[in-house]
Design a protein around this motif. Structure first.
Motif, PDB file in Angstrom:
ATOM      1  N   ASP A 428       0.857  -1.192   0.000  1.00 16.73           N
ATOM      2  CA  ASP A 428       0.000   0.000   0.000  1.00 16.73           C
ATOM      3  C   ASP A 428       0.892   1.242   0.000  1.00 16.73           C
ATOM      4  OD1 ASP A 428      -2.344   1.432   0.019  1.00 16.73           O
ATOM      5  OD2 ASP A 428      -2.758   1.124   2.143  1.00 16.73           O
ATOM      6  N   THR A 429       0.484   2.269   0.663  1.00 16.79           N
ATOM      7  CA  THR A 429       1.216   3.534   0.691  1.00 16.79           C
ATOM      8  C   THR A 429       2.612   3.346   1.304  1.00 16.79           C
ATOM      9  OG1 THR A 429      -0.887   4.666   1.016  1.00 16.79           O
ATOM     10  CG2 THR A 429       1.119   5.926   1.451  1.00 16.79           C
ATOM     11  N   ILE A 430       3.597   3.977   0.663  1.00 16.88           N
ATOM     12  CA  ILE A 430       4.956   3.853   1.171  1.00 16.88           C
ATOM     13  C   ILE A 430       5.081   4.581   2.500  1.00 16.88           C
ATOM     14  CG2 ILE A 430       5.836   5.922  -0.026  1.00 16.88           C
ATOM     15  CD1 ILE A 430       8.419   4.202  -0.535  1.00 16.88           C
ATOM     16  N   ARG A 431       5.800   3.969   3.438  1.00 20.93           N
ATOM     17  CA  ARG A 431       6.019   4.557   4.760  1.00 20.93           C
ATOM     18  C   ARG A 431       7.402   5.198   4.849  1.00 20.93           C
ATOM     19  NH1 ARG A 431       3.496  -0.168   8.745  1.00 20.93           N
ATOM     20  NH2 ARG A 431       1.302   0.111   8.115  1.00 20.93           N
ATOM     21  N   PHE A 432       8.406   4.471   4.388  1.00 23.78           N
ATOM     22  CA  PHE A 432       9.743   5.061   4.323  1.00 23.78           C
ATOM     23  C   PHE A 432      10.587   4.267   3.336  1.00 23.78           C
ATOM     24  CE2 PHE A 432       9.483   2.300   8.002  1.00 23.78           C
ATOM     25  CZ  PHE A 432      10.576   1.462   7.889  1.00 23.78           C
ATOM     26  N   SER A 433      11.603   4.937   2.798  1.00 24.83           N
ATOM     27  CA  SER A 433      12.500   4.338   1.810  1.00 24.83           C
ATOM     28  C   SER A 433      13.917   4.767   2.131  1.00 24.83           C
ATOM     29  CB  SER A 433      12.114   4.785   0.401  1.00 24.83           C
ATOM     30  OG  SER A 433      13.034   4.291  -0.557  1.00 24.83           O
ATOM     31  N   ASP A 434      14.823   3.780   2.190  1.00 25.03           N
ATOM     32  CA  ASP A 434      16.209   4.047   2.560  1.00 25.03           C
ATOM     33  C   ASP A 434      17.162   3.487   1.518  1.00 25.03           C
ATOM     34  OD1 ASP A 434      15.363   5.156   4.974  1.00 25.03           O
ATOM     35  OD2 ASP A 434      15.502   3.249   6.037  1.00 25.03           O
ATOM     36  N   ASP A 435      18.222   4.237   1.259  1.00 26.09           N
ATOM     37  CA  ASP A 435      19.378   3.714   0.540  1.00 26.09           C
ATOM     38  C   ASP A 435      20.397   3.282   1.589  1.00 26.09           C
ATOM     39  OD1 ASP A 435      18.380   4.138  -2.005  1.00 26.09           O
ATOM     40  OD2 ASP A 435      19.155   6.183  -2.111  1.00 26.09           O
ATOM     41  N   LEU A 436      20.712   1.996   1.598  1.00 29.90           N
ATOM     42  CA  LEU A 436      21.593   1.455   2.621  1.00 29.90           C
ATOM     43  C   LEU A 436      22.922   1.045   1.998  1.00 29.90           C
ATOM     44  CD1 LEU A 436      19.039  -0.979   4.346  1.00 29.90           C
ATOM     45  CD2 LEU A 436      19.455   1.429   4.879  1.00 29.90           C
ATOM     46  N   ILE A 474      12.588   8.852   1.821  1.00 31.22           N
ATOM     47  CA  ILE A 474      11.158   9.110   2.042  1.00 31.22           C
ATOM     48  C   ILE A 474      10.824   8.726   3.467  1.00 31.22           C
ATOM     49  CG2 ILE A 474       8.796   8.486   1.365  1.00 31.22           C
ATOM     50  CD1 ILE A 474       9.872   7.771  -1.398  1.00 31.22           C
ATOM     51  N   ASP A 475      10.055   9.587   4.160  1.00 25.11           N
ATOM     52  CA  ASP A 475       9.585   9.283   5.507  1.00 25.11           C
ATOM     53  C   ASP A 475       8.190   9.862   5.652  1.00 25.11           C
ATOM     54  OD1 ASP A 475       9.087   8.992   8.249  1.00 25.11           O
ATOM     55  OD2 ASP A 475      11.222   9.114   8.722  1.00 25.11           O
ATOM     56  N   ALA A 476       7.188   8.975   5.704  1.00 26.62           N
ATOM     57  CA  ALA A 476       5.800   9.422   5.820  1.00 26.62           C
ATOM     58  C   ALA A 476       5.414   9.721   7.261  1.00 26.62           C
ATOM     59  CB  ALA A 476       4.865   8.352   5.248  1.00 26.62           C
ATOM     60  N   GLY A 477       6.313   9.492   8.189  1.00 29.38           N
ATOM     61  CA  GLY A 477       6.044   9.738   9.592  1.00 29.38           C
ATOM     62  C   GLY A 477       6.349  11.181   9.971  1.00 29.38           C
ATOM     63  N   PRO A 478       6.508  11.423  11.269  1.00 26.87           N
ATOM     64  CA  PRO A 478       6.716  12.805  11.734  1.00 26.87           C
ATOM     65  C   PRO A 478       8.119  13.341  11.484  1.00 26.87           C
ATOM     66  CG  PRO A 478       6.759  11.263  13.581  1.00 26.87           C
ATOM     67  CD  PRO A 478       6.379  10.470  12.374  1.00 26.87           C
ATOM     68  N   ASN A 479       9.054  12.456  11.126  1.00 29.36           N
ATOM     69  CA  ASN A 479      10.440  12.887  10.951  1.00 29.36           C
ATOM     70  C   ASN A 479      10.740  13.214   9.499  1.00 29.36           C
ATOM     71  OD1 ASN A 479      11.019  12.329  13.735  1.00 29.36           O
ATOM     72  ND2 ASN A 479      11.179  10.143  13.199  1.00 29.36           N
ATOM     73  N   SER A 480      11.654  14.139   9.293  1.00 34.05           N
ATOM     74  CA  SER A 480      12.069  14.511   7.940  1.00 34.05           C
ATOM     75  C   SER A 480      13.127  13.538   7.452  1.00 34.05           C
ATOM     76  CB  SER A 480      12.644  15.933   7.930  1.00 34.05           C
ATOM     77  OG  SER A 480      11.675  16.859   8.380  1.00 34.05           O
TER      78      SER A 480
END
Length: 749
Positions: A428-436, A474-480
């Motif tokens: 569903d909707t993306i919550r966060f995306s990281d390059d590791l 990408i961070d859909a939460g409260p943090n930038s």
């Protein structure tokens, strides 16, 4: 004149049909003593047996492939032309610790004279159980435990190291053909391998950082088959309860200066519990070449396509109601894992001269990973590469033989990791995306010196470097979105060890070693999106003493150890069901590991050829020495997830007709499932057996048929509990009584 001509013709014809005779002498490869009672299987003729001097005369009308076998030696096959005198050497079947050669700590020596706690799992041990996994064979070794929360979902504990592994293989370094198989982020996808990808394995228990870098849980080194002694086509078929089906086909082809092997395996099952099906396809291609006496080159390709469902843990009421049900929500959310991995390797060994040699191995791998779970949906695409090189120098320091080993290892991985919401099993909707980006490297040095013909000393060091770069896009939460880095300062890990050779068949060993184990990226970056940069690496010291020896028919291996671990990483579950991690002060880990085996009876010429008994005892008395969490003091409690006592008993019987029987009993003590020690997995006994027939038809066909039963006592237990679980969801029920069978065919050409 006509009569003379007829006589000559008859002589020629008679000579053309005469039998050619091969004169053979068969010797023990190690002792060069003759072997009596070697059975020679000759196509179209009765079998023959070598005499007391190891001599055998075989009459042949045409070139034939002859098989030579003995209960105490490895079988061999050779092509005989006739009219030849040959001396054959047969290698002893492993029956003594002095005959088991291991390469632990990069030093090839008999196990009886190795300076450390090492167990070896031989090929025949891997194939004395159901051939659907390595689990049963590994669990017969003291100090080692593999758990399976669902088919293909493994968790490995070496001396209690699974405390920080709610799922997956962590805190254990794994190598495959001397090439790093553990990812640079500290996790190991052990479940992508099939049993046929492994010929044998060595397990180093406890910190091994002097040679293998960071890690407190030990090292597992797998080896697949390298040398091909004969051209061979083989196929396997195995079936069992719960929809188990496994089939394999393989080809081994000898070349002028090497060999090439290929195999394909497909295994699937419906699973014991609801929503616990698995499906795995593995293809392996290997090429080995020896262009000269001083050089060897090997390359391998492994492709694995794995899918398995995750039923989830149950609480006591759900277990009582129906232990085969899945956790509510697992089916609707399609909790599962789909993973495709391509792994390529290249290794090269060269002897520069009699004193100096080098071994270098490189790898590259790519993985596509998809994991819908009850709480979220994870997708990852990763690419990694790395290598390991080692120089070995043998010389003398005055009157003392010395060996210097030095090298390094480097790994780097890049991953696009994305977490989505899970709507009925769909992302569903993306919550966060990281390059590791994960980087791990270390240098190692080891110095061995034989102070006397009986006393060997080893000093080793490694310098370790590791770093995680987490760039949140990408961070859909409260943090930038932000970039984060977790870097561990260079750490020097020393090891000092001694071996005293009492006899050729016995020895004492002692060692002091340090351990350093940084958290994996899965522990720093958790599923709900938090990044815990405060999580510290575990550090500890291990003190160990042991004895190995043989008394007549008895082999004995005894080790006692004390491991003091600081900043122990433990897992807990929040009220959302997300597994999180924290440092838990210190733990005291005291243990005894004992293995005994003895051959009660062995006679090559009798119908009953061999009766062997083996026992393995593990006493792990681990506790929290200093652990306060949430205002609660857990100090003095048993270490979570560790059984204080386990006992394994094995019985193996072989007959001249090819019939064999394997019986296995395992006792596992009560296991604490939470840090407070208020919930335990009850003690249980497992009993299993396998019976089969191995036969050779002619000189080219090999056949084996077998059948077996696991959990013969129909015990109720869990093989892989969830620790410190929220809402009392501790239990992952294991199958009750279940059966399996199989058929193997092989053709030598």
């Amino acid at each position: 004149m006509p009569r003379l001509l007829l006589t000559l013709v008859l002589i020629v014809l008679a000579s053309s049909f005469s039998l050619a005779q091969s004169q053979l002498t068969i010797l023990d490869k190690n002792t060069q003593k003759p072997i009596a009672g070697v059975l020679a299987k000759i196509p179209g003729q009765n079998n023959q047996v070598s005499d007391e001097e190891g001599k055998l005369a075989i009459n042949l009308s045409k070139p034939s492939l002859v098989n030579f076998s003995h209960i105490a030696f490895e079988s061999i096959s050779i092509l005989l032309d006739g009219n030849e005198r040959l001396t054959l050497e047969m290698s002893p079947a492993i029956s003594s610790l002095a005959e088991i050669v291991v390469t632990g700590f990069e030093s090839e020596r008999p196990l009886v004279h190795q300076a450390g706690a090492i167990s070896k799992v031989l090929e025949n041990e891997l194939y004395r159980f159901n051939e659907n996994s390595i689990l049963s064979a590994f669990n017969t070794k003291p100090g080692i435990r593999i758990e399976q929360r669902a088919p293909a979902s493994y968790r490995i504990s070496i001396r209690g190291s699974s405390l920080r592994s709610p799922f997956g293989v962590r805190n254990v370094k794994v190598y495959w053909n001397d090439i790093p198989f553990t990812s640079p982020d500290g996790t190991t996808a052990l479940n992508i391998l099939d049993l046929s990808n492994i010929q044998n394995a060595e397990i180093i228990k406890g910190p091994a950082g002097s040679i293998y870098g960071a890690g407190n849980g030990g090292v597992i080194s797998f080896e697949s088959r390298k040398s091909v002694t004969e051209n061979h086509v083989s196929s396997d078929l195995g079936v069992g309860d719960f929809g188990l089906l496994r089939y394999r086909i393989g080809v081994d082809q000898g070349l002028d200066k090497g060999s090439i092997s290929a195999s394909y395996v497909h295994q699937k099952s419906d699973g014991y519990r609801e929503h616990s099906a698995m499906n795995r396809k593995v293809f392996q291609l290997a090429y080995h070449n020896k262009p000269s006496e001083k050089r060897e080159l090997s390359t391998q390709i492994l492709y694995s396509d794995l899918k398995y469902q995750i039923p989830g843990a149950l609480n006591p009421a759900q277990v009582e109601e129906n232990r085969r049900q899945a956790r509510p929500g697992s089916v609707g959310q399609n909790s599962s894992i789909a993973q495709k991995t391509l792994y390529g390797t290249l290794s090269h060994q060269v002897d520069f001269n009699e004193k100096l040699k080098n071994s270098t191995a490189l790898y590259v791998n790519t993985t596509e990973f998809e994991n819908p779970f009850i709480l979220d949906y994870k997708k990852e695409t990763s690419f990694g590469y790395g290598g390991r090189t080692k120089f070995t120098f043998d010389d003398r320091w005055g009157n003392f033989p010395v060996r210097i080993i030095a090298g390094g290892e480097y790994q780097k991985g890049k991953t696009l990791a994305q977490n989505f919401g899970n709507r009925n099993g769909q992302a569903d909707t993306i919550r966060f995306s990281d390059d590791l980006i994960t980087t791990q490297a270390f240098l190692f040095q080891q110095f061995e010196i034989d102070w006397t013909p009986k006393l060997l000393m080893t000093i080793g060091f490694s310098e370790n470097f590791s770093r995680y770069d987490i760039d949140r896009q990408i961070d859909a939460g409260p943090n930038s979105p932000a970039a984060n880095t977790k870097k561990f300062d260079p750490v020097l890990i020393p090891r000092l060890a001694f071996v005293y050779k009492l006899t050729d068949q016995s020895g004492l060993h002692a060692s002091i070693s340090s351990g350093f184990s940084p958290p994996t990226i899965a522990e720093v970056r958790t599923n709900e999106g938090s990044i815990n940069l405060d999580l510290q690496a575990e550090k500890g010291s291990n003190y160990e003493i042991g004895y190995r020896g043989r008394f007549g028919i008895v082999n004995l291996d005894l080790t006692a150890f004390y491991f003091k671990l600081n900043e122990t990483i433990t897992s807990f579950t929040n009220d959302q069901g997300v597994v999180l991690f924290r440092n838990a002060g210190a733990t005291d880990q005291k243990g005894i590991e004992l293995s005994i085996d003895y051959t009660l009876y062995r006679n090559q010429l009798s119908q009953l050829q061999e009766v062997k008994l083996s026992h393995a005892f593990t006493g792990h008395y681990f506790s929290f020495s200093n652990f306060v969490s949430g205002g609660v003091d857990f100090s003095g409690n048993q270490l979570t997830g560790v059984a204080p006592n386990t006992l394994v008993n094995l019985l193996d019987i072989r007959s001249k007709s090819g019939i064999y029987l394997n019986v296995t009993h395992q006792f596992v003590d009560k296991i604490p499932l939470n840090d407070a020690n208020t919930v335990f997995q009850e003690a249980y006994n497992l009993l299993g057996s396998r019976i089969g027939l191995r036969a050779t038809f002619g000189s080219r066909w090999d056949v084996e048929a077998y059948a077996g039963v696991d959990n013969l006592l129909d015990e109720t237990y869990s093989l892989g509990n969830d620790l410190n679980a929220f809402a009392n969801r501790f239990y992952q029920p294991a199958p009750g009584r279940n059966c399996y069978s199989g058929l193997k065919l092989g053709f030598r050409y």
